[in-house]
Design an enzyme around this catalytic site. Sequence first.
Site, PDB file in Angstrom:
ATOM      1  N   SER A 558      49.584  43.572  30.329  1.00 54.86           N
ATOM      2  CA  SER A 558      48.274  44.212  30.149  1.00 54.86           C
ATOM      3  C   SER A 558      48.430  45.397  29.222  1.00 54.86           C
ATOM      4  O   SER A 558      49.512  45.993  29.118  1.00 54.86           O
ATOM      5  CB  SER A 558      47.729  44.681  31.500  1.00 54.86           C
ATOM      6  OG  SER A 558      46.599  45.505  31.337  1.00 54.86           O
ATOM      7  N   TYR A 571      47.980  48.835  39.939  1.00 55.26           N
ATOM      8  CA  TYR A 571      47.916  47.764  38.938  1.00 55.26           C
ATOM      9  C   TYR A 571      48.702  48.139  37.683  1.00 55.26           C
ATOM     10  O   TYR A 571      49.524  47.368  37.187  1.00 55.26           O
ATOM     11  CB  TYR A 571      46.459  47.487  38.583  1.00 55.26           C
ATOM     12  CG  TYR A 571      46.254  46.438  37.518  1.00 55.26           C
ATOM     13  CD1 TYR A 571      46.301  45.088  37.847  1.00 55.26           C
ATOM     14  CD2 TYR A 571      46.001  46.787  36.186  1.00 55.26           C
ATOM     15  CE1 TYR A 571      46.110  44.114  36.875  1.00 55.26           C
ATOM     16  CE2 TYR A 571      45.817  45.832  35.214  1.00 55.26           C
ATOM     17  CZ  TYR A 571      45.866  44.490  35.562  1.00 55.26           C
ATOM     18  OH  TYR A 571      45.689  43.533  34.602  1.00 55.26           O
TER      19      TYR A 571
END
Length: 681
Positions: A558, A571
């Site tokens: 990400s 996350y």
Amino acid sequence: MTATPHTEVAGLLARSNRLGSDPRNTNYAGGNSSAKGSATDPVTGRDVELLWVKGSGGDLGTLTAAGLAALRLDRLRALAEVYPGVAREDEMVAAFDYCLHGRGGAAPSIDTAMHGLVDAAHVDHLHPDSGIALATAADGEALTAQCFGDTVVWVPWRRPGFQLGLDIAATKAANPQAIGCILGGHGITAWGDTSEECESNSLHIIRTAERFLAEHGKPEPFGPLLTGYEALPETERRERAAALAPLIRGLASTDHPQVGHFTDAAPVLEFLSCAEHPRLAALGTSCPDHFLRTKVRPLVLDLPAGAPVEEVRDRLRELHAAYRAEYQAYYDRHATTDSPAIRGADPAIVLVPGVGMFSFGKDKQTARVAGEFYLNAINVMRGAEAVSSYAPIEEAEKFRIEYWLLEEAKLIRMPKPKPLASRVALVTGAGSGIGKAIAHRLVAEGACVVVADLNAESAAGVAEELGGPDRAVPVTVDVTSEEQIAEAFKAAALAFGGVDLVVNNAGISISKPLLETTARDWDLQHDIMARGSFLVSREAARVMIEQRLGGDIVYIASKNAVFAGPNNIAYSATKADQAHQVRLLAAELGEHGIRVNGINPDGVVRGSGIFAAGWGAKRAAVYGVEEEKLGEFYAQRTLLKREVLPDHVANAVFALTGGELTHTTGLHIPVDAGVAAAFLR
């Protein structure tokens, strides 16, 4: 609007589909059928006699009108007057083009002459196991007479072609009482005045041969059982098959990458458990369709079923080296100055007593069909040995067909393989969102895909969308479980022979501020993505190293791996973990030819499983926008002002693995439409 097919064509297709749908009648893509009839010549307006015959490469069971060649019968039969003889019979295939009616439909096959020259309105040429058993028996001619009397005539072996067509035509003319013939070493041909009569005659020959073999055959055609070679219990043999598959696939891919198929069908296990299997396997297959798919003979492990796995591995490597040397010698014995170059010396069939059969091909269907053909060959051997002894055609004849210039021309005409052809991928989290898009792109580019997902129903649905078991298989896997991951890779080994490309995509996202993030939140986030990626990559590396074919591991990380956003500690930290795993594994696995790269997406809202599961609502709340406009919001903060979709991530996976970036490893590719704060430095 589709034109109504000619009456004879409709009947021919129906007959072909019925015959081809039963494996007792013919093997996949084996044999051909034809019908003759009159049609109006659009130029003269007069009736003209035509031959409709299955074209080259088609399958009877699924034959449609597009798979038929249409030829002028007068011109085809006139070729007999200019036939230059056996030494130049291959030239006649090109002459078929001058006999086509209109555009002619499908390319005429080598057997077109048989159908045109035989004086019957309908002709079937088939490869039934029972018929080939008689055709390959040492005293096949006498057995044919015993089985059928004078209603079915023996035709000695001759390579398919124009001369064989002349031979069969002459045989029918000399035997007006006959309904068909047994072709030595090859198959059967039947004929009739109507489509129904032809089909009835074909089935009569096949079923009569079946009954003859059953009634006259000895009870143990493969000899007595070999102690220690009996089939292992199902669970044990499939465990062993999964353990051996990557090694065997790697060996079979020495010259060209191959996809694998495994079967432990009862006839295979029975054959390998009996004393005569080494002798019979060494004789090789006989019917041209068989050995063109399975090669001249299989590689057979000569160890008992319970031999230690490491001993089996060592012996397989030794036998593979010997097989390659023997195949090269076979090529050298028979090649002439105009023979095509050797196409590869690796086996297409590997037989492991107590376990089963591994078969290989350029794709899953080819690998599966090769195994089906060798199963046909086992049935043929059983029948021939039951009433006589198995005596296939001579090795030199096999070589003439395997390295036939016409066969080479057919191979050259085949479409160029897709970039990921012969590669096997395993994608985690592939039941939805980004993973699903990746699976679709990989299959579209030629790969076989193992669709791994926690949701069994979603995984099964995606695998079905992708085309079913010849292209994709589903596995249910929780990536936090070592055991389930190991089982997923075993499933990949049994389905396709191993794994070449792994995409770590499975994940969840817990969006909370630091003070609201619990230890359980942290652990769950890291267990699924950091720990899960580690476990999947470790198992992938084991398989890839065993295969010795290199490989690709891709992490869907990400932009959060490098960008510090608010309320996202669990996350983002786990994405940073994944990003560094890419660098660490690239450094460690490079010596094995395994490339490890990452992709850093951002703002993939539409189609995303994570966003649909509540992440979108939480991120929308953080940024103060409506959830349905979150994708637009993310797009507007990028340099390109474009929304990122799952397909864009899938494109990046293909860019990394499709063959153009062969010297790239340890790279992270941003797929975020341009987020300057996430630029890699």
